[in-house]
Design a protein around this motif. Structure first.
Motif, PDB file in Angstrom:
ATOM      1  N   MET A 138      -0.568 -13.240 -13.311  1.00 38.14           N
ATOM      2  CA  MET A 138      -1.884 -13.751 -13.634  1.00 38.14           C
ATOM      3  C   MET A 138      -2.723 -12.557 -13.781  1.00 38.14           C
ATOM      4  N   ALA A 139      -2.474 -11.633 -12.611  1.00 41.48           N
ATOM      5  CA  ALA A 139      -3.361 -10.510 -12.852  1.00 41.48           C
ATOM      6  C   ALA A 139      -2.520  -9.558 -11.667  1.00 41.48           C
ATOM      7  N   ALA A 140      -3.085  -8.112 -12.066  1.00 40.68           N
ATOM      8  CA  ALA A 140      -2.675  -7.095 -11.035  1.00 40.68           C
ATOM      9  C   ALA A 140      -3.651  -6.252 -11.231  1.00 40.68           C
ATOM     10  N   CYS A 141      -3.824  -5.342  -9.916  1.00 43.58           N
ATOM     11  CA  CYS A 141      -4.705  -4.333  -9.813  1.00 43.58           C
ATOM     12  C   CYS A 141      -4.040  -2.984  -9.025  1.00 43.58           C
ATOM     13  N   THR A 142      -4.470  -1.911  -9.134  1.00 46.94           N
ATOM     14  CA  THR A 142      -4.297  -0.724  -8.101  1.00 46.94           C
ATOM     15  C   THR A 142      -5.698  -0.343  -7.857  1.00 46.94           C
ATOM     16  N   TYR A 143      -5.905  -0.101  -6.491  1.00 50.05           N
ATOM     17  CA  TYR A 143      -7.214   0.513  -6.231  1.00 50.05           C
ATOM     18  C   TYR A 143      -7.084   1.446  -5.060  1.00 50.05           C
ATOM     19  N   PRO A 144      -7.703   2.890  -5.214  1.00 48.27           N
ATOM     20  CA  PRO A 144      -7.647   3.819  -4.460  1.00 48.27           C
ATOM     21  C   PRO A 144      -8.564   3.707  -3.294  1.00 48.27           C
ATOM     22  N   SER A 178      -1.534  13.007   4.789  1.00 48.64           N
ATOM     23  CA  SER A 178      -2.379  14.214   4.556  1.00 48.64           C
ATOM     24  C   SER A 178      -3.886  14.263   4.081  1.00 48.64           C
ATOM     25  N   LEU A 179      -3.976  13.257   3.197  1.00 50.53           N
ATOM     26  CA  LEU A 179      -5.221  13.167   2.325  1.00 50.53           C
ATOM     27  C   LEU A 179      -6.061  11.928   2.927  1.00 50.53           C
ATOM     28  N   HIS A 180      -5.399  11.124   3.934  1.00 51.01           N
ATOM     29  CA  HIS A 180      -6.297  10.220   4.411  1.00 51.01           C
ATOM     30  C   HIS A 180      -6.790   9.316   3.304  1.00 51.01           C
ATOM     31  N   SER A 181      -5.853   9.044   2.316  1.00 56.98           N
ATOM     32  CA  SER A 181      -6.061   8.281   1.122  1.00 56.98           C
ATOM     33  C   SER A 181      -4.966   7.183   1.001  1.00 56.98           C
ATOM     34  N   SER A 182      -5.430   6.031   0.526  1.00 58.11           N
ATOM     35  CA  SER A 182      -4.215   5.074   0.014  1.00 58.11           C
ATOM     36  C   SER A 182      -4.556   4.637  -1.225  1.00 58.11           C
ATOM     37  N   ILE A 183      -3.374   4.040  -1.691  1.00 61.22           N
ATOM     38  CA  ILE A 183      -3.534   3.304  -2.840  1.00 61.22           C
ATOM     39  C   ILE A 183      -3.094   1.494  -2.794  1.00 61.22           C
ATOM     40  N   SER A 184      -3.890   0.782  -3.197  1.00 59.29           N
ATOM     41  CA  SER A 184      -3.586  -0.545  -2.669  1.00 59.29           C
ATOM     42  C   SER A 184      -3.109  -1.046  -4.223  1.00 59.29           C
ATOM     43  N   GLY A 185      -1.980  -1.914  -4.335  1.00 54.29           N
ATOM     44  CA  GLY A 185      -1.109  -2.604  -5.246  1.00 54.29           C
ATOM     45  C   GLY A 185      -1.056  -4.286  -4.979  1.00 54.29           C
ATOM     46  N   VAL A 186      -1.760  -4.816  -5.873  1.00 60.18           N
ATOM     47  CA  VAL A 186      -1.811  -6.327  -5.713  1.00 60.18           C
ATOM     48  C   VAL A 186      -1.211  -7.025  -7.054  1.00 60.18           C
ATOM     49  N   VAL A 197       0.765  -1.124   0.182  1.00 58.79           N
ATOM     50  CA  VAL A 197      -0.061   0.178  -0.056  1.00 58.79           C
ATOM     51  C   VAL A 197       0.870   1.110   0.138  1.00 58.79           C
ATOM     52  N   SER A 198       0.415   2.443  -0.610  1.00 57.78           N
ATOM     53  CA  SER A 198       0.841   3.402  -0.450  1.00 57.78           C
ATOM     54  C   SER A 198      -0.051   4.567  -0.144  1.00 57.78           C
ATOM     55  N   ALA A 222       8.672  -6.805  -3.748  1.00 57.48           N
ATOM     56  CA  ALA A 222       8.847  -5.357  -4.664  1.00 57.48           C
ATOM     57  C   ALA A 222       7.946  -5.113  -5.589  1.00 57.48           C
ATOM     58  N   SER A 223       7.365  -6.121  -6.309  1.00 54.37           N
ATOM     59  CA  SER A 223       6.410  -5.909  -7.290  1.00 54.37           C
ATOM     60  C   SER A 223       5.186  -5.128  -6.852  1.00 54.37           C
ATOM     61  N   ALA A 224       4.518  -5.636  -5.758  1.00 54.37           N
ATOM     62  CA  ALA A 224       3.616  -5.035  -5.220  1.00 54.37           C
ATOM     63  C   ALA A 224       3.802  -3.748  -4.685  1.00 54.37           C
ATOM     64  N   HIS A 225       4.907  -3.472  -4.095  1.00 52.10           N
ATOM     65  CA  HIS A 225       5.570  -2.385  -3.440  1.00 52.10           C
ATOM     66  C   HIS A 225       5.394  -1.269  -4.706  1.00 52.10           C
ATOM     67  N   GLU A 226       5.977  -1.631  -5.613  1.00 53.09           N
ATOM     68  CA  GLU A 226       6.031  -0.595  -6.919  1.00 53.09           C
ATOM     69  C   GLU A 226       4.810  -0.450  -7.578  1.00 53.09           C
ATOM     70  N   LEU A 227       3.953  -1.476  -7.619  1.00 46.71           N
ATOM     71  CA  LEU A 227       2.889  -0.951  -8.325  1.00 46.71           C
ATOM     72  C   LEU A 227       1.789  -0.151  -7.274  1.00 46.71           C
ATOM     73  N   ALA A 228       2.014  -0.226  -5.985  1.00 45.04           N
ATOM     74  CA  ALA A 228       1.192   0.554  -5.113  1.00 45.04           C
ATOM     75  C   ALA A 228       1.660   1.887  -5.464  1.00 45.04           C
ATOM     76  N   LYS A 229       3.018   2.341  -5.605  1.00 48.17           N
ATOM     77  CA  LYS A 229       3.478   3.746  -5.922  1.00 48.17           C
ATOM     78  C   LYS A 229       3.075   4.169  -7.053  1.00 48.17           C
ATOM     79  N   LEU A 230       3.120   3.450  -8.315  1.00 43.91           N
ATOM     80  CA  LEU A 230       2.718   3.744  -9.260  1.00 43.91           C
ATOM     81  C   LEU A 230       1.374   3.980  -9.597  1.00 43.91           C
ATOM     82  N   GLY A 231       0.533   3.200  -8.696  1.00 40.49           N
ATOM     83  CA  GLY A 231      -0.917   3.424  -8.549  1.00 40.49           C
ATOM     84  C   GLY A 231      -1.309   5.036  -8.200  1.00 40.49           C
ATOM     85  N   ARG A 232      -0.432   5.622  -7.591  1.00 40.24           N
ATOM     86  CA  ARG A 232      -0.776   7.222  -7.231  1.00 40.24           C
ATOM     87  C   ARG A 232      -1.122   7.981  -8.517  1.00 40.24           C
TER      88      ARG A 232
END
Length: 267
Positions: A139-145, A121-129, A116-117, A226-236
């Motif tokens: 097989m699959a990937a997603c980002t979710y705000p 300050s905005l009380h928001s997050s981005i999930s990376g899976v 997650v990212s 690492a892959s999930a970590h980078e995907l969560a950052k990318l999801g911003r």
């Protein structure tokens, strides 16, 4: 001074701690340390949590004008103390510290790594899976705000929930949910009911278990995630949820390929 604050003293009494020593005119630290070391370990932990909570409430009052009642503060302190106590008795599958690489699941299982990212300050997050099979194939990937996220602890719980929901939506029957949030993984593997602030999310995740033939929750260090970590950052950079099937953004595909076990690499 927090040690003589009347509110702090009321909270100590409320949570069942003995009164602190009377501070004399000389240096109070010697009296306080003598009192502290003669408490049992449970009381020392409870006292530490209580003073940290009182200081946090004081800062909220000074800087935000937010008033927290003695009852609410005391209830929070007791709940957090019970959580610390329960976590100390739990065991959870943890990869050895020298094993830093991603490892594939076994058999027909699909491994879903999550991270997650969080924006405080905005009380928001981005999930990376990121989901991969036993050969390390994507097989699959997603980002979710997410919005309205209170803190990083809640953000970690929400991304784990998102990973499970993602697996359900894709129809995966046997899954291994893996992330670098040790406290969340411990809660999901605990035989006792969670009583922390994220307990509703933990209950929701566990309620989904019957949707799978098999599901496990495991911890891995950041370097194995690492892959999930980078995907969560990318999801911003995405305003809405994004989904990929058997593909992902180029950076993530490169990381997935790099993390595949050598036995599955083509020459």
């Amino acid at each position: 001074m927090v040690f003589s604050c009347p509110i702090a003293l009321q909270i100590l009494a409320y949570v069942g701690l003995p009164s602190a020593p009377t501070i004399q005119n000389h240096d109070f630290s010697e009296d306080f340390i003598y009192w502290f070391i003669h408490l049992n370990k449970g009381q020392q932990l409870l006292l530490s949590i209580a003073y940290l909570s009182v200081w946090y409430a004081r800062n909220k009052l000074v800087h935000e004008g937010s008033v927290c009642s003695i009852t609410k503060s005391s209830t929070f302190i007791c709940a957090l103390f019970m959580e610390f106590e329960s976590l100390q008795t739990l065991t959870v599958p943890i990869k050895p510290t020298n094993e830093v690489k991603w490892t594939p699941p076994t058999g027909d299982m699909i491994k879903l790594n999550f991270d997650v990212s969080f924006n405080s300050s905005l009380h928001s997050s981005i999930s990376g899976v990121v989901g991969r099979d036993s050969q390390g194939l994507l097989m699959a990937a997603c980002t979710y705000p997410h919005t309205g996220i209170a803190d990083s602890f809640a953000a970690e719980a929400k991304v784990c929930e998102r990973a499970v929901i993602f697996a359900m939506d894709l129809g995966f029957r046997s899954v291994q949910v893996e992330g670098d949030s040790l406290s969340i993984i411990k809660k999901l593997n605990s035989p006792t009911s969670d009583k922390s602030e994220v307990s509703p999310i933990i209950r929701d995740i566990l309620s989904f278990k019957n949707s799978f033939d098999a599901i496990t929750f495991s911890f891995v260090g950041r370097s194995g995630n690492a892959s999930a970590h980078e995907l969560a950052k990318l999801g911003r950079q995405f305003v809405e949820a994004r989904y990929w099937i058997e593909e992902a953004p180029a950076l993530i595909e490169q990381l997935v390929l790099r993390e595949r076990p050598l036995t599955f690499h083509y020459l």
